[in-house]
Motif scaffolding. Structure first.
Motif, mmCIF file in Angstrom:
data_model
loop_
_atom_site.group_PDB
_atom_site.id
_atom_site.type_symbol
_atom_site.label_atom_id
_atom_site.label_comp_id
_atom_site.label_asym_id
_atom_site.label_seq_id
_atom_site.Cartn_x
_atom_site.Cartn_y
_atom_site.Cartn_z
ATOM 1 N N TYR A 194 0.968 -1.182 -0.054
ATOM 2 C CA TYR A 194 0.063 -0.101 0.018
ATOM 3 C C TYR A 194 0.872 1.170 -0.077
ATOM 4 N N GLU A 195 1.943 1.273 0.804
ATOM 5 C CA GLU A 195 2.928 2.518 0.653
ATOM 6 C C GLU A 195 3.679 2.432 -0.474
ATOM 7 N N MET A 196 3.960 1.266 -1.198
ATOM 8 C CA MET A 196 4.590 1.627 -2.034
ATOM 9 C C MET A 196 3.624 1.955 -3.410
ATOM 10 N N ASP A 197 2.432 1.793 -3.272
ATOM 11 C CA ASP A 197 1.377 2.210 -4.286
ATOM 12 C C ASP A 197 1.410 3.711 -4.189
ATOM 13 N N LEU A 198 1.323 4.184 -3.005
ATOM 14 C CA LEU A 198 1.448 5.670 -2.588
ATOM 15 C C LEU A 198 2.821 6.255 -3.169
ATOM 16 N N PHE A 199 3.911 5.479 -3.245
ATOM 17 C CA PHE A 199 5.086 6.188 -3.827
ATOM 18 C C PHE A 199 4.849 6.108 -5.135
ATOM 19 N N VAL A 200 4.218 5.016 -5.930
ATOM 20 C CA VAL A 200 4.162 5.149 -7.420
ATOM 21 C C VAL A 200 3.406 6.351 -7.833
ATOM 22 N N LYS A 201 2.108 6.583 -6.909
ATOM 23 C CA LYS A 201 1.516 7.910 -7.292
ATOM 24 C C LYS A 201 2.400 9.318 -7.242
ATOM 25 N N GLU A 202 2.969 9.345 -5.977
ATOM 26 C CA GLU A 202 3.818 10.481 -5.757
ATOM 27 C C GLU A 202 4.971 10.622 -6.883
ATOM 28 N N LEU A 203 5.527 9.466 -7.434
ATOM 29 C CA LEU A 203 6.366 9.742 -8.520
ATOM 30 C C LEU A 203 5.569 9.964 -9.753
ATOM 31 N N THR A 204 4.648 9.288 -9.999
ATOM 32 C CA THR A 204 4.008 9.602 -11.408
ATOM 33 C C THR A 204 3.491 11.083 -11.412
#
Length: 662
Positions: free
Chosen positions: A455-465
């Motif tokens: 879930y936190e990695m998914d939030l990182f994906v959003k932040e990066l994109t």
């Protein structure tokens, strides 16, 4: 008791019979440790008698050497501990990952020692050390107390018997491999061990290494793989000369390999309080995506990145082999970084874990990277409850790499947050996601921990994109999970009917690209991305782009791989055109600007220090206290005349120096 004595007198008094019975017992213990079930072990022993006899004979051949010693009992115990040690190590490893123990793991001992505290508690490690000490002590007592033969050993007869046992073992195994009872290639290492037995499978990982030489290997065969004139008049590949470098669009290309990342809702019989990967799921619908077939399950990150960067299938190598630990430590290899350099790209690797793990700090120079930024060069590192670095800091690292050059950049980023071992008890208080349906309590807590990391990695994906959406240069971001997590998943576990060797990928961009959904192998991913951009650079990319539908595609791909890494490099004109790069550790320069003495203490001022920065003098690491990214304190006395020669080194966990300031 009397019945046991009678059984011994009747059947076991003969030493060879006794050895065979012991071999059966050792094999039963080894299989029980591997399968974590005595019932399954016994079922395998009697359900697969020809496979079992092969494993038993291998053990029998080893312990039969005890006949050469007068202290037979001591020798028997010592020799018996060889297969037992393999079995114990395999059982322990399988309790923490999905890939069994192989000979190649011996080359990973240094890496394993560095993360052992992540997998095992302090109490477990202390008990293990005590156990080893007791074994050593017991061995000494056994050597002193065990009886000796009171007769002279007939060495000629004994050696003849041992040779007969050895020949019998080899003969049975050869017959069983030729008839298909035993496998010589393991498409799935875990399944290979399960189907063929631990002892035999371990032996295969020892004997079978590298890429097999093609049957008709020759200059004519290799050069004949490509059509005449396709690689110039000489039909050999010369970087630059045989490449189409006049490419109109050169966007920045970022690969993001997400540790153990999958959509957890793909797993049957496990439900969550909310979607663990809403952002990744949304991106899969909006951008090119599909299943990515990877060579590993539960472990093997390095082989996934090897496939993506080189275009070579890791399955061409021996079972459990890591090219990062073998051939790539000695040789350069055509890989994506070298190809992109032909187009003027800067090439960067990023990993929020130890730089020396899997020899990346050395291997990446043999794959064409300009820089490698690892954990030792990062600040503001947050950790998971299991002590892995969180991925959110990678956004800053990727931007630093993008901004480090004026032109386009190729960036290969390897994340680590989703790494196991996953705890079987509750460790996260007030989790964002809870498991609402599960089979056992252990499964509940393991999946809850995993889901919250994902879930936190998914939030990182959003932040990066989101960040890259506003970047003032064109960017392509290729994201995918490197393998399934080590959560005992099987083919039957997957609700979507996918293979346990399939993760999911997305090709995101901050400019318009045609959406193209397809399933693909990891070793073909880079050639597909380059094809979409009209890039025909690199021999391997040319081959994959032009011959993927050829009937001999995989056979010739393997032949080219052998020629590149183990053969005479006929495809390159019997030369190696790829020179090792001067790999710079970290994108940002670490500098010493001043050495100040206040009282009795020295303070080193500079730039871009991290917690891994240590003051060094003539190569010797001095006691250092990290006070911040611009200042270090020296906690050791030095001669004032030497103070001006002090430098700063980045020192990883195992005390290896990764770099030192000029």
């Amino acid at each position: 008791m009397e019945k046991l004595r009678n059984f011994y007198r009747k059947y076991l008094k003969n030493y060879l019979v006794l050895l065979f019975v012991i071999a059966v017992g050792i094999d039963l213990v080894i299989e029980t440790l591997a399968r974590h079930s005595l019932i399954q072990s016994v079922a395998f022993l009697f359900g697969h008698p020809l496979v079992s006899i092969s494993n038993v004979l291998l053990i029998f051949a080893i312990i039969s050497l005890s006949m050469l010693f007068r202290r037979r009992i001591f020798a028997l115990v010592l020799l018996g501990m060889i297969p037992m040690a393999v079995g114990i190590a395999n059982g322990v490893i399988l309790s923490n990952r999905m890939t069994p123990f192989t000979v190649k793991d011996f080359s990973n001992l240094k890496d394993g020692a560095a993360i052992i505290t992540t997998y095992f508690s302090t109490v477990t490690l202390i008990l293990a050390i005590v156990g080893i000490a007791l074994l050593v002590f017991g061995g000494v007592i056994l050597f002193r107390k065990a009886p000796k033969l009171d007769r002279k050993i007939q060495y000629k007869q004994v050696i003849a018997v041992i040779l007969i046992i050895g020949l019998l073992t080899v003969g049975v195994i050869k017959i069983n491999t030729k008839t298909g009872v035993l496998d010589t290639f393991f498409a799935n290492l875990a399944t290979g061990y399960s189907d063929n037995g631990v002892v035999y499978s371990f032996m295969v990982t020892w004997i079978d290494t590298g890429i097999d030489k093609p049957r008709d290997y020759s200059k004519e065969e290799i050069e004949g793989i490509f059509s005449k004139g396709e690689l110039g008049e000489d039909n050999i590949y010369t970087p630059g000369k045989d490449d189409d470098t006049d490419v109109k669009s050169k966007p920045n290309i970022i690969y993001l390999q997400l540790e153990s990342f999958i959509d957890p809702t793909r797993v049957k019989d496990v439900k969550f309080s909310k979607d663990p990967v809403p952002n990744f799921r949304k991106l899969m619908k909006e951008y090119s995506s599909g299943y990515l077939t990877v060579p590993a399950v539960g472990a093997g990150t390095a082989n996934v990145e090897f496939e993506v960067m080189t275009g070579i299938s890791a399955k061409f190598f021996g079972p459990g082999e890591y090219p990062y630990k073998s051939v790539l430590t000695e040789k350069t290899c055509e890989a994506a970084p070298y190809d992109f350099k032909q187009l003027g790209y800067g090439t960067h690797a990023i990993h929020n874990h130890r730089g020396a793990f899997y020899n990346r700090n050395k291997v990446f120079a043999n794959m064409g990277f300009d820089t490698f930024t690892c954990l030792e060069y990062m600040n503001n590192v947050m950790k998971t409850p299991k002590n892995w670095a969180k991925d959110s800091l990678l956004t800053e690292q990727i931007l630093d790499a993008l901004n480090s050059t004026e032109g386009s950049d190729y960036i290969y980023t390897i994340s680590v947050q989703g790494h196991g071992k996953y705890p079987t008890e509750q460790v996260i208080e007030n989790p964002a996601i809870t498991v609402t349906q599960y089979q056992t309590e252990e499964q509940r807590w393991a999946y809850e921990y995993y889901a919250n990391q994902i879930y936190e990695m998914d939030l990182f994906v959003k932040e990066l994109t989101d960040t890259l959406s506003n970047y003032d240069e064109d960017v392509i971001l290729v994201m995918y999970g490197d393998h399934l997590p080590a959560l005992d998943m099987t083919e039957d576990s997957m609700a979507d009917g996918s293979s346990i060797f399939q993760t999911q990928y997305i090709v995101w961009s901050n400019f318009d690209m045609k959406k193209k959904n397809m399933d693909i192998n990891a070793y073909e991913l880079n050639s597909e991305i380059m094809s979409r951009l009209g890039m025909s650079v690199g021999m391997m990319n040319k081959y994959q782009q032009n011959y993927k539908d050829d009937i001999n595609y995989k056979q010739n791909l393997k032949a080219l791989s052998y020629d590149m890494l183990y053969g005479k490099r006929y495809i390159y004109g019997e030369t190696n055109p790829f020179k090792k790069t001067d790999l710079k550790m970290g994108v940002k320069d670490i500098k010493v600007t001043d050495v100040v003495k206040i009282g009795e203490n020295y303070y080193i001022k500079g730039e871009n220090f991290t917690e891994f920065s240590k003051v060094s003098l003539d190569g010797k690491i001095l006691k250092t206290v990290y006070l911040g990214p611009t200042i270090l304190a020296l906690k050791e006395e030095v001669d004032p005349e030497d103070a001006s020669r002090m430098k700063v080194s980045q020192v990883e966990k195992n005390k290896e120096i990764l770099s030192t300031t000029e």
